[in-house]
Motif scaffolding. Structure first.
Motif, PDB file in Angstrom:
ATOM      1  N   LEU A  93      80.704  23.472  41.453  1.00  0.00           N
ATOM      2  CA  LEU A  93      80.948  24.644  42.349  1.00  0.00           C
ATOM      3  C   LEU A  93      82.263  24.504  43.061  1.00  0.00           C
ATOM      4  N   LEU A  94      83.265  23.783  42.989  1.00  0.00           N
ATOM      5  CA  LEU A  94      84.475  23.742  43.311  1.00  0.00           C
ATOM      6  C   LEU A  94      85.333  24.679  42.096  1.00  0.00           C
ATOM      7  N   PHE A  95      84.827  24.000  40.959  1.00  0.00           N
ATOM      8  CA  PHE A  95      85.447  24.604  39.771  1.00  0.00           C
ATOM      9  C   PHE A  95      85.226  26.399  39.771  1.00  0.00           C
ATOM     10  N   LEU A  96      83.789  26.521  39.738  1.00  0.00           N
ATOM     11  CA  LEU A  96      83.648  27.971  39.859  1.00  0.00           C
ATOM     12  C   LEU A  96      84.249  28.742  40.972  1.00  0.00           C
ATOM     13  N   SER A  97      84.492  28.250  42.249  1.00  0.00           N
ATOM     14  CA  SER A  97      85.238  28.967  43.006  1.00  0.00           C
ATOM     15  C   SER A  97      86.515  29.084  42.879  1.00  0.00           C
ATOM     16  N   GLY A  98      87.197  28.154  42.204  1.00  0.00           N
ATOM     17  CA  GLY A  98      88.542  28.363  41.626  1.00  0.00           C
ATOM     18  C   GLY A  98      88.544  29.293  40.536  1.00  0.00           C
ATOM     19  N   ILE A  99      88.037  29.241  39.933  1.00  0.00           N
ATOM     20  CA  ILE A  99      87.937  30.437  38.729  1.00  0.00           C
ATOM     21  C   ILE A  99      87.531  31.800  39.308  1.00  0.00           C
ATOM     22  N   ILE A 100      86.691  31.951  40.071  1.00  0.00           N
ATOM     23  CA  ILE A 100      86.185  33.121  40.904  1.00  0.00           C
ATOM     24  C   ILE A 100      87.650  33.559  41.751  1.00  0.00           C
ATOM     25  N   SER A 101      88.062  32.813  42.455  1.00  0.00           N
ATOM     26  CA  SER A 101      89.244  33.012  43.174  1.00  0.00           C
ATOM     27  C   SER A 101      90.534  33.646  42.049  1.00  0.00           C
ATOM     28  N   SER A 102      90.813  32.951  41.128  1.00  0.00           N
ATOM     29  CA  SER A 102      91.761  33.166  40.030  1.00  0.00           C
ATOM     30  C   SER A 102      91.379  34.548  39.394  1.00  0.00           C
ATOM     31  N   LEU A 103      90.045  34.908  39.156  1.00  0.00           N
ATOM     32  CA  LEU A 103      89.908  35.981  38.590  1.00  0.00           C
ATOM     33  C   LEU A 103      90.297  37.451  39.511  1.00  0.00           C
ATOM     34  N   GLU A 104      89.638  37.034  40.732  1.00  0.00           N
ATOM     35  CA  GLU A 104      90.013  38.194  41.800  1.00  0.00           C
ATOM     36  C   GLU A 104      91.290  38.361  42.015  1.00  0.00           C
TER      37      GLU A 104
ATOM     38  N   ARG B 143      91.966  45.316  51.318  1.00  0.00           N
ATOM     39  CA  ARG B 143      90.534  45.076  51.541  1.00  0.00           C
ATOM     40  C   ARG B 143      89.967  44.087  50.444  1.00  0.00           C
ATOM     41  N   ASN B 144      90.426  44.387  49.187  1.00  0.00           N
ATOM     42  CA  ASN B 144      89.892  43.758  48.074  1.00  0.00           C
ATOM     43  C   ASN B 144      90.778  42.234  47.940  1.00  0.00           C
ATOM     44  N   ALA B 145      91.734  42.276  48.384  1.00  0.00           N
ATOM     45  CA  ALA B 145      92.468  40.816  48.434  1.00  0.00           C
ATOM     46  C   ALA B 145      91.553  39.957  49.557  1.00  0.00           C
ATOM     47  N   TYR B 146      91.199  40.573  50.638  1.00  0.00           N
ATOM     48  CA  TYR B 146      90.308  40.041  51.616  1.00  0.00           C
ATOM     49  C   TYR B 146      89.229  39.284  51.109  1.00  0.00           C
ATOM     50  N   ARG B 147      88.217  40.367  50.371  1.00  0.00           N
ATOM     51  CA  ARG B 147      87.059  39.973  49.735  1.00  0.00           C
ATOM     52  C   ARG B 147      87.408  38.794  48.641  1.00  0.00           C
ATOM     53  N   ALA B 148      88.605  38.864  47.905  1.00  0.00           N
ATOM     54  CA  ALA B 148      88.751  37.765  46.989  1.00  0.00           C
ATOM     55  C   ALA B 148      88.987  36.497  47.542  1.00  0.00           C
ATOM     56  N   SER B 149      89.684  36.554  48.758  1.00  0.00           N
ATOM     57  CA  SER B 149      90.050  35.285  49.435  1.00  0.00           C
ATOM     58  C   SER B 149      88.610  34.623  50.089  1.00  0.00           C
ATOM     59  N   MET B 150      87.754  35.812  50.595  1.00  0.00           N
ATOM     60  CA  MET B 150      86.645  35.397  51.327  1.00  0.00           C
ATOM     61  C   MET B 150      85.596  34.629  50.224  1.00  0.00           C
ATOM     62  N   VAL B 151      85.631  35.079  48.812  1.00  0.00           N
ATOM     63  CA  VAL B 151      84.755  34.498  47.887  1.00  0.00           C
ATOM     64  C   VAL B 151      85.146  33.117  47.768  1.00  0.00           C
ATOM     65  N   GLY B 152      86.582  32.660  47.585  1.00  0.00           N
ATOM     66  CA  GLY B 152      86.886  31.456  47.519  1.00  0.00           C
ATOM     67  C   GLY B 152      86.575  30.672  48.736  1.00  0.00           C
ATOM     68  N   ILE B 153      86.803  31.239  49.978  1.00  0.00           N
ATOM     69  CA  ILE B 153      86.497  30.417  51.042  1.00  0.00           C
ATOM     70  C   ILE B 153      85.237  30.201  51.198  1.00  0.00           C
ATOM     71  N   ILE B 154      84.260  31.172  50.981  1.00  0.00           N
ATOM     72  CA  ILE B 154      82.694  30.968  50.969  1.00  0.00           C
ATOM     73  C   ILE B 154      82.408  29.749  49.970  1.00  0.00           C
ATOM     74  N   ALA B 155      82.798  29.815  48.802  1.00  0.00           N
ATOM     75  CA  ALA B 155      82.417  28.769  47.898  1.00  0.00           C
ATOM     76  C   ALA B 155      83.246  27.324  48.180  1.00  0.00           C
ATOM     77  N   LEU B 156      84.337  27.391  49.003  1.00  0.00           N
ATOM     78  CA  LEU B 156      84.974  26.059  49.312  1.00  0.00           C
ATOM     79  C   LEU B 156      83.889  25.595  50.464  1.00  0.00           C
TER      80      LEU B 156
END
Length: 247
Positions: A17-28, A166-179
Motif C-alpha cells: 500500500l505504501l509502495f503504491l501510494s509512493g508510485i501514484i504520487s510520483s506519477l502525478e 488544482r491538479n497538484a492539490y489532487r496529486a498530493s491528496m492521492v498520496g495523503i489518502i494512501a498514507l
C-alpha cells in the motif's frame, strides 16, 4: 492461518500500500511537472511569435513612413517593407501551425488583410496626409489585434496555472489518502497482533504463572486456530498430566 503467515501478510500488505501510494504520487507529480513545462513552453513560444509579428509591423510602419517622407530612397524602403511583410507572414503561419485553436488568430488575420490592402495603395504620390488619415487606422487596428492576442495568451496562462494548482492539490491528496490508509491499516494490524497474538500469550503466561505459584486452575480462552491455540492446548495437557502425577 499461522501466526508467521499472518504477520508476514500484514507487513506485505502495508508495504504494498505504501509502495503504491509512493508510485501514484510520483506519477502525478511527474505529470504535473510535464504539464507545467509544456504550458510555460507554449506560452513563451506564443508570446515570442506575437512579439515577432508586432516587431515586423512596426518595422514596416517605420519603413513606410520614411518612404513617404524621403522619396529619393523608395527602392530601399520598398525592400524593407517587403522584408517586414515576409517576416510577419512567417510569424503568423507559425502561430497558425502551433496553436490548437487558430480561431483566436481571426482578429489578426482580418486586421492584417485590411492593413495589406491599405499598404498596397502606396504610390510615389502618397503624402503624409494619407499616412495619418488612412494608413494609421489600419496600423493601429493590426497592432491592437496582436496585443489583444498577447493578452489572451496571458489570461489563458493564468487559467492553466490555476488548473495546474488544482491538479497538484489532487496529486498530493492521492498520496495523503494512501498514507492515511496505510496508517489505518497499520493500526488495524497492531490491533490484530495485540488481540490475537500478544494478548493470548500474556494470558497464557499469567495463567501458567498462577498455576505454578499458587496452583490456580489453568484456564485460558483462545479464539484463534493457530500456533497460540496449539501452545495453549499443549500447556493445558501438561498441566493436566502434572495434576494426575501429583495425585
Amino acid at each position: 492461518m499461522g501466526i508467521k503467515y499472518k504477520i508476514r501478510l500484514g507487513f506485505i500488505t502495508i508495504g504494498i500500500l505504501l509502495f503504491l501510494s509512493g508510485i501514484i504520487s510520483s506519477l502525478e507529480l511527474a505529470r504535473f511537472n510535464r504539464a507545467t513545462h509544456n504550458l510555460l513552453a507554449k506560452s513563451q513560444g506564443s508570446i515570442e511569435i506575437s512579439k515577432q509579428m508586432l516587431d515586423a509591423i512596426q518595422e514596416q510602419n517605420t519603413a513606410l513612413l520614411l518612404s513617404i517622407t524621403d522619396t529619393g530612397r523608395n527602392a530601399v524602403y520598398d525592400s524593407l517593407i517587403a522584408q517586414s511583410n515576409l517576416a510577419f507572414d512567417q510569424a503568423f503561419r507559425t502561430a497558425q501551425a502551433e496553436l490548437r485553436d487558430p480561431i483566436r488568430l481571426d482578429a489578426i488575420r482580418t486586421a492584417s488583410r485590411y492593413y495589406n490592402n491599405i499598404v498596397s495603395q502606396v504610390t510615389d504620390s502618397t503624402d503624409i496626409a494619407w499616412f495619418t488619415d488612412v494608413y494609421k487606422t489600419s496600423y493601429y487596428n493590426l497592432t491592437y489585434a496582436i496585443k489583444e492576442f498577447m493578452v489572451q495568451i496571458q489570461h489563458r496562462t493564468i487559467d492553466y496555472t490555476a488548473q495546474l494548482e488544482r491538479n497538484a492539490y489532487r496529486a498530493s491528496m492521492v498520496g495523503i489518502i494512501a498514507l492515511g490508509a496505510g496508517i489505518l491499516l497499520l493500526l488495524v494490524f497492531y490491533f490484530m497482533l495485540s488481540n490475537y497474538f500478544t494478548g493470548p500469550v500474556l494470558q497464557i503466561t499469567k495463567s501458567l504463572k498462577g498455576y505454578v505459584n499458587s496452583r490456580l486452575p489453568f484456564e485460558v480462552a483462545v479464539s484463534t486456530r493457530d500456533e497460540i491455540n496449539t501452545l495453549k492446548e499443549y500447556i493445558a495437557a501438561l498441566v493436566s498430566a502434572n495434576k494426575k502425577t501429583r495425585q
